[in-house]
Design a protein around this motif. Structure first.
Motif, PDB file in Angstrom:
ATOM      1  N   PHE A 146       1.044  -1.191   0.012  1.00 43.77           N
ATOM      2  CA  PHE A 146       0.104  -0.081  -0.025  1.00 43.77           C
ATOM      3  C   PHE A 146       0.791   1.175  -0.079  1.00 43.77           C
ATOM      4  O   PHE A 146       0.575   2.259  -0.814  1.00 43.77           O
ATOM      5  N   LEU A 147       1.903   1.183   0.617  1.00 40.36           N
ATOM      6  CA  LEU A 147       2.857   2.572   0.902  1.00 40.36           C
ATOM      7  C   LEU A 147       3.470   2.651  -0.459  1.00 40.36           C
ATOM      8  O   LEU A 147       3.580   3.967  -0.700  1.00 40.36           O
ATOM      9  N   VAL A 148       3.812   1.801  -1.014  1.00 39.04           N
ATOM     10  CA  VAL A 148       4.693   1.942  -2.365  1.00 39.04           C
ATOM     11  C   VAL A 148       3.682   2.480  -3.389  1.00 39.04           C
ATOM     12  O   VAL A 148       3.699   3.477  -4.115  1.00 39.04           O
ATOM     13  N   VAL A 149       2.283   1.885  -3.453  1.00 40.37           N
ATOM     14  CA  VAL A 149       1.115   2.473  -4.503  1.00 40.37           C
ATOM     15  C   VAL A 149       0.720   3.933  -3.843  1.00 40.37           C
ATOM     16  O   VAL A 149       0.814   4.775  -5.006  1.00 40.37           O
ATOM     17  N   HIS A 150       0.647   4.190  -2.634  1.00 41.76           N
ATOM     18  CA  HIS A 150       0.300   5.488  -2.221  1.00 41.76           C
ATOM     19  C   HIS A 150       1.451   6.468  -2.623  1.00 41.76           C
ATOM     20  O   HIS A 150       1.151   7.776  -2.834  1.00 41.76           O
ATOM     21  N   LEU A 160       0.973   9.816  -4.968  1.00 41.44           N
ATOM     22  CA  LEU A 160       1.280  11.226  -4.424  1.00 41.44           C
ATOM     23  C   LEU A 160       2.203  11.996  -5.214  1.00 41.44           C
ATOM     24  O   LEU A 160       2.350  13.112  -5.037  1.00 41.44           O
ATOM     25  N   LEU A 161       3.207  11.168  -5.806  1.00 37.86           N
ATOM     26  CA  LEU A 161       4.334  11.818  -6.286  1.00 37.86           C
ATOM     27  C   LEU A 161       4.001  12.855  -7.363  1.00 37.86           C
ATOM     28  O   LEU A 161       4.442  13.965  -7.425  1.00 37.86           O
ATOM     29  N   VAL A 182      13.565   4.594   0.150  1.00 39.06           N
ATOM     30  CA  VAL A 182      12.880   5.235  -0.949  1.00 39.06           C
ATOM     31  C   VAL A 182      11.342   5.627  -0.416  1.00 39.06           C
ATOM     32  O   VAL A 182      11.084   6.489  -0.882  1.00 39.06           O
ATOM     33  N   ILE A 183      11.035   4.816   0.474  1.00 39.51           N
ATOM     34  CA  ILE A 183       9.620   4.803   0.861  1.00 39.51           C
ATOM     35  C   ILE A 183       9.714   6.294   2.117  1.00 39.51           C
ATOM     36  O   ILE A 183       9.178   7.382   1.935  1.00 39.51           O
ATOM     37  N   GLY A 184      10.433   6.102   3.119  1.00 37.01           N
ATOM     38  CA  GLY A 184      10.507   6.940   4.104  1.00 37.01           C
ATOM     39  C   GLY A 184      11.007   8.215   3.548  1.00 37.01           C
ATOM     40  O   GLY A 184      10.599   9.492   3.423  1.00 37.01           O
ATOM     41  N   GLY A 185      11.958   8.259   2.524  1.00 35.86           N
ATOM     42  CA  GLY A 185      12.514   9.632   1.955  1.00 35.86           C
ATOM     43  C   GLY A 185      11.691  10.130   1.150  1.00 35.86           C
ATOM     44  O   GLY A 185      11.572  11.309   0.930  1.00 35.86           O
ATOM     45  N   GLY A 186      10.719   9.171   0.346  1.00 35.66           N
ATOM     46  CA  GLY A 186      10.096   9.847  -0.725  1.00 35.66           C
ATOM     47  C   GLY A 186       8.922  10.504  -0.145  1.00 35.66           C
ATOM     48  O   GLY A 186       8.506  11.729  -0.416  1.00 35.66           O
ATOM     49  N   PHE A 187       8.341  10.008   0.959  1.00 30.66           N
ATOM     50  CA  PHE A 187       7.261  10.854   1.669  1.00 30.66           C
ATOM     51  C   PHE A 187       7.635  12.059   2.188  1.00 30.66           C
ATOM     52  O   PHE A 187       7.081  13.157   2.147  1.00 30.66           O
TER      53      PHE A 187
END
Length: 208
Positions: A21-25, A29-30, A190-195
């Motif tokens: 879910f986090l990857v898709v979200h 959001l990007l 990737v996920i933490g840094g992306g958000f």
């Protein structure tokens, strides 16, 4: 390598579903940072899907299962005096930090999620105003701090969870351990840094 148990398997599988879910979200959001019109079209289309309430209920159920199993597993390990995982992290201070801070990271993530839902889900912004609502939230210093802390907490939790999930499923071995750990670091970054990047970019009015 520890033998999988229903509690460990439930914790690992629910965690992996939440990562998906986090990857898709994050991917959805990007565009808010690089293509605002595309983001508004995506958000409007998503919010009018008849299956969205079912998806949200499933996510809430999965998150609850993950929380319950993780807390139960942690308490059981403490009662049993389990130190095997701590020994395996010697020489890896970042992994040790992620493990020691998993309770704090979980609390921060829950606080962030509660605020996030209150600000952008109940009520949900009108069609075409999703990005504007997000900008208004992130330009509030307190909200930005909470969103940034939530992003870092998610990254730390993923850093610990990638290895833990494979261990809980009985898939972590001395052979594949280094690859799983590097993959976990990449995923967490990737996920933490992306958000975090999206939150800071929107707060500062950056449009890539």
């Amino acid at each position: 390598m520890q033998d999988p148990t229903p509690m460990r398997i439930g914790s690992a599988l629910s965690g992996l579903l939440l990562v998906l879910f986090l990857v898709v979200h994050l991917a959805g959001l990007l565009p808010a940072l690089i293509a605002p019109l595309t983001f508004e079209l995506y958000a409007t289309t998503l919010h009018h899907q008849p299956w969205l309430p079912l998806l949200e209920a499933s996510l809430a159920t999965t998150a609850t299962i993950h929380l319950v199993f993780t807390v139960a597993k942690t308490l059981r390990n403490r009662r049993a005096g389990n130190t095997a995982a701590l020994r395996s992290r010697r020489g890896r201070p970042l992994a040790a930090l992620a493990s020691r801070s998993k309770v704090a990271a979980g609390i921060i993530t829950l606080g962030f999620l509660t605020l996030h839902l209150q600000q952008l889900r109940w009520p949900r912004p009108a069609d075409g105003l999703e990005r504007e609502a997000l900008l208004q939230v992130l330009q509030q210093p307190i909200s930005l701090i909470v969103y940034a802390a939530g992003s870092l907490a998610i990254g730390l939790h993923l850093l610990h969870g990638a290895e833990a999930a494979h261990r809980n499923l009985g898939l972590l071995t001395p052979v594949n351990g280094p690859s799983i750990r590097w993959g976990g670091r990449l995923l967490a970054s990737v996920i933490g840094g992306g958000f975090l990047l999206i939150s800071l970019g929107l707060a500062l009015g950056v449009l890539i």
